[in-house]
Design a protein around this motif. Sequence first.
Motif, PDB file in Angstrom:
ATOM      1  N   VAL A  24       0.854  -1.181   0.000  1.00  0.00           N
ATOM      2  CA  VAL A  24       0.000   0.000   0.000  1.00  0.00           C
ATOM      3  C   VAL A  24       0.891   1.232   0.000  1.00  0.00           C
ATOM      4  CG1 VAL A  24      -1.957  -1.131   1.126  1.00  0.00           C
ATOM      5  CG2 VAL A  24      -0.211  -0.034   2.517  1.00  0.00           C
ATOM      6  N   SER A  25       0.372   2.341  -0.507  1.00  0.00           N
ATOM      7  CA  SER A  25       1.139   3.586  -0.550  1.00  0.00           C
ATOM      8  C   SER A  25       0.559   4.584   0.434  1.00  0.00           C
ATOM      9  CB  SER A  25       1.100   4.198  -1.947  1.00  0.00           C
ATOM     10  OG  SER A  25       1.788   3.377  -2.853  1.00  0.00           O
ATOM     11  N   CYS A  26       1.441   5.321   1.081  1.00  0.00           N
ATOM     12  CA  CYS A  26       1.027   6.371   2.010  1.00  0.00           C
ATOM     13  C   CYS A  26       0.679   7.616   1.195  1.00  0.00           C
ATOM     14  CB  CYS A  26       2.154   6.681   2.994  1.00  0.00           C
ATOM     15  SG  CYS A  26       1.792   8.103   4.052  1.00  0.00           S
ATOM     16  N   PRO A  27      -0.499   8.206   1.421  1.00  0.00           N
ATOM     17  CA  PRO A  27      -0.851   9.421   0.687  1.00  0.00           C
ATOM     18  C   PRO A  27      -0.046  10.642   1.143  1.00  0.00           C
ATOM     19  CG  PRO A  27      -2.550   8.892   2.271  1.00  0.00           C
ATOM     20  CD  PRO A  27      -1.568   7.753   2.289  1.00  0.00           C
ATOM     21  N   GLY A  28       0.527  10.584   2.329  1.00  0.00           N
ATOM     22  CA  GLY A  28       1.273  11.719   2.863  1.00  0.00           C
ATOM     23  C   GLY A  28       2.687  11.813   2.345  1.00  0.00           C
ATOM     24  N   CYS A  29       3.417  10.682   2.362  1.00  0.00           N
ATOM     25  CA  CYS A  29       4.836  10.715   1.984  1.00  0.00           C
ATOM     26  C   CYS A  29       5.155   9.824   0.787  1.00  0.00           C
ATOM     27  CB  CYS A  29       5.709  10.311   3.175  1.00  0.00           C
ATOM     28  SG  CYS A  29       5.554   8.579   3.668  1.00  0.00           S
ATOM     29  N   SER A  30       4.170   9.117   0.258  1.00  0.00           N
ATOM     30  CA  SER A  30       4.307   8.220  -0.900  1.00  0.00           C
ATOM     31  C   SER A  30       5.173   6.994  -0.624  1.00  0.00           C
ATOM     32  CB  SER A  30       4.849   8.968  -2.117  1.00  0.00           C
ATOM     33  OG  SER A  30       3.973  10.006  -2.476  1.00  0.00           O
ATOM     34  N   ALA A  31       5.435   6.698   0.650  1.00  0.00           N
ATOM     35  CA  ALA A  31       6.198   5.493   0.992  1.00  0.00           C
ATOM     36  C   ALA A  31       5.390   4.262   0.613  1.00  0.00           C
ATOM     37  CB  ALA A  31       6.514   5.470   2.482  1.00  0.00           C
ATOM     38  N   GLU A  32       6.077   3.245   0.108  1.00  0.00           N
ATOM     39  CA  GLU A  32       5.424   1.973  -0.171  1.00  0.00           C
ATOM     40  C   GLU A  32       5.571   1.101   1.064  1.00  0.00           C
ATOM     41  OE1 GLU A  32       6.901   0.369  -3.851  1.00  0.00           O
ATOM     42  OE2 GLU A  32       5.457   1.572  -4.960  1.00  0.00           O
TER      43      GLU A  32
END
Length: 55
Positions: A24-32
Amino acid sequence: MDTQCVSCSDTLQIPADSYQGEIVSCPGCSAELEIHSTHPLELAIAPEPDEDWGE
């Protein structure tokens, strides 16, 4: 399911039908992030894919 990003602590909404090993991707920092466990919900930074040098 709501949880926090392990990278930036932003709130993530994980769908109830998510499964172990899903990315899943974080909407805040784009971390996978990889779901390590669904009960209890545990996330970790997803490993970088290995280079495939055509071998």
